[in-house]
Design an enzyme around this catalytic site. Structure first.
Site, PDB file in Angstrom:
ATOM      1  N   SER A  76      19.012 -11.761  -5.257  1.00 46.24           N
ATOM      2  CA  SER A  76      17.764 -11.808  -6.019  1.00 46.24           C
ATOM      3  C   SER A  76      17.064 -10.451  -6.041  1.00 46.24           C
ATOM      4  CB  SER A  76      16.843 -12.886  -5.442  1.00 46.24           C
ATOM      5  OG  SER A  76      16.631 -12.691  -4.055  1.00 46.24           O
ATOM      6  N   GLY A 121      18.295  -7.340  -5.061  1.00 49.77           N
ATOM      7  CA  GLY A 121      19.130  -6.266  -5.584  1.00 49.77           C
ATOM      8  C   GLY A 121      19.197  -6.291  -7.098  1.00 49.77           C
ATOM      9  N   LYS A 178       8.384  -8.842   9.506  1.00 46.76           N
ATOM     10  CA  LYS A 178       7.541  -9.823   8.812  1.00 46.76           C
ATOM     11  C   LYS A 178       8.323 -11.095   8.509  1.00 46.76           C
ATOM     12  CE  LYS A 178       9.544  -8.892   4.728  1.00 46.76           C
ATOM     13  NZ  LYS A 178      10.179  -9.800   3.764  1.00 46.76           N
ATOM     14  N   LYS A 184      15.856  -5.592   4.402  1.00 42.50           N
ATOM     15  CA  LYS A 184      14.765  -5.847   5.335  1.00 42.50           C
ATOM     16  C   LYS A 184      15.313  -6.557   6.571  1.00 42.50           C
ATOM     17  CE  LYS A 184      11.262  -6.006   1.696  1.00 42.50           C
ATOM     18  NZ  LYS A 184      10.138  -6.742   1.095  1.00 42.50           N
ATOM     19  N   VAL A 234      21.266 -15.411   2.658  1.00 43.57           N
ATOM     20  CA  VAL A 234      21.004 -14.913   4.005  1.00 43.57           C
ATOM     21  C   VAL A 234      19.529 -15.076   4.354  1.00 43.57           C
ATOM     22  CG1 VAL A 234      21.006 -12.867   5.483  1.00 43.57           C
ATOM     23  CG2 VAL A 234      22.919 -13.286   3.918  1.00 43.57           C
TER      24      VAL A 234
END
EC number: 1.1.1.94
Length: 338
Positions: A12, A14, A196, A110, A284
């Site tokens: 999503s 990328g 986060k 992230k 993931v």
């Protein structure tokens, strides 16, 4: 300035970053290891598993051949899961060596690598030789891909040790709905971006259990305090955590049902097992691996991170969510700004 850019990772985020780059007039090659996904992107110009009901521009070309995606580009943007970044970087390094190319490296991942506890820029610098790498930068901030697809006003940060390199990334992405700021604190931006996701899992779990806005605000605020404590122990600027890649990213990820980390926490709060959640998500969930890395780092560095510890123990079935909340609420009183 129009550049040729390879985007590695067609999930999503990328695919949406690739879309922004195409809309800004760049030549973009989007790589995926899934041949069926590449065919869908090139033929239907959709990516339904990741971004539903969205049509990508015909100018965006997808590849399943990494070498052909990289050939002749100026920049390579990594947006693969954190735990496969090292493996992907090794392949990229071999291709750059074979093609005798030197490029700017950017990443939008992230997470923190398990076992080594390295940030993504550290992983990339270890695996891509200096003679093939002009610079390493990160792009991060409060930016759900689904909202970017709708041209919702979005503000993010790009960081590099050299501010000129961050300004280069800024020039690639900035437009009338996607505003990009620069920062030279790559440590703080990467740590905020990764940790986060842990707080988002906790926020989703609270919502699944029926808790309201007060609990959510408490978790986000004290969770950010933990992120800042760990980040500054590595030399990060504490002000970074009050900005887009800190406070901003916590707000979006810990309040939006578009966040897969929030959804994972919500399902935990509803009584589903972690194994069931991972299997059904189909994507993931970075916060799971990051919780383990942050927990281990906090022990190594003697940093007090009770929320992170509680979420780690819930994920590893050491305590229940109810027990975790009880333990957090019955800790000894302390000063807020310690």
């Amino acid at each position: 300035m129009v550049e040729k850019i390879a985007v590695l990772g067609a999930g999503s985020w990328g695919s949406m970053l690739a879309n922004v780059l195409v809309e800004n007039g760049n030549e973009v090659r989007l790589w995926s290891y899934k041949k069926s996904q590449v065919e869908e992107l090139n033929n239907q110009h959709t990516n339904e598993k990741y971004i539903k009901n969205f049509t990508y521009p015909k100018e965006l070309v997808a590849y399943d051949d990494m070498k052909e995606a990289i050939r002749g580009v100026d920049d390579i943007l990594f947006v693969v899961p954190a735990q496969v970044t090292r493996e992907t970087a090794k392949k990229v390094n071999n291709i750059l060596k074979e093609l005798d190319m030197k490029v700017n490296i950017i990443h939008g991942s992230k997470g923190i690598e398990q076992k080594t506890y390295k940030r993504m820029s550290e992983v990339l610098s270890e695996e891509i030789d200096d003679q093939y790498c002009k610079s390493i930068s990160v792009i991060s901030g409060p930016s759900q891909a689904e909202s970017v697809a709708k041209h919702d006003i979005t503000l993010v940060t790009t960081a590099s040790e050299n501010i000129k390199d961050a300004e280069h990334v800024q020039s690639l992405f900035i437009n009338d709905y996607f505003r990009v700021y620069t920062n030279d604190d790559i440590i703080g931006v990467e740590i905020g971006a990764a940790l986060k996701n842990i707080i988002a899992i906790g926020a989703g779990a609270l919502y699944g259990l029926g808790y309201g806005d007060n609990a959510k605000a408490a978790l986000m605020t004290r969770g950010l305090a933990e992120i800042s404590r760990l980040g500054t122990s590595f030399g990060a600027n504490p002000l970074t955590f009050t900005g887009l890649s800190g406070f901003g990213d916590v707000i979006v990820t810990a309040t939006s049902s578009d966040s897969r980390n929030w959804r994972a926490g919500y399902q935990l709060g509803k009584g589903e097992t972690l194994d069931e959640i991972v299997e059904n998500m189909g994507m993931v969930i970075e916060g799971i691996a990051t919780a383990e890395a942050a927990y281990e780092l906090s022990k190594q560095r003697g940093i007090d991170m009770p929320i992170t510890t509680a979420i780690y123990k819930v994920l590893h079935k050491e305590i229940t969510i109810d027990d975790a909340i009880y333990q957090l609420m019955h800790r000894k009183g302390r000063a807020e700004l310690d």
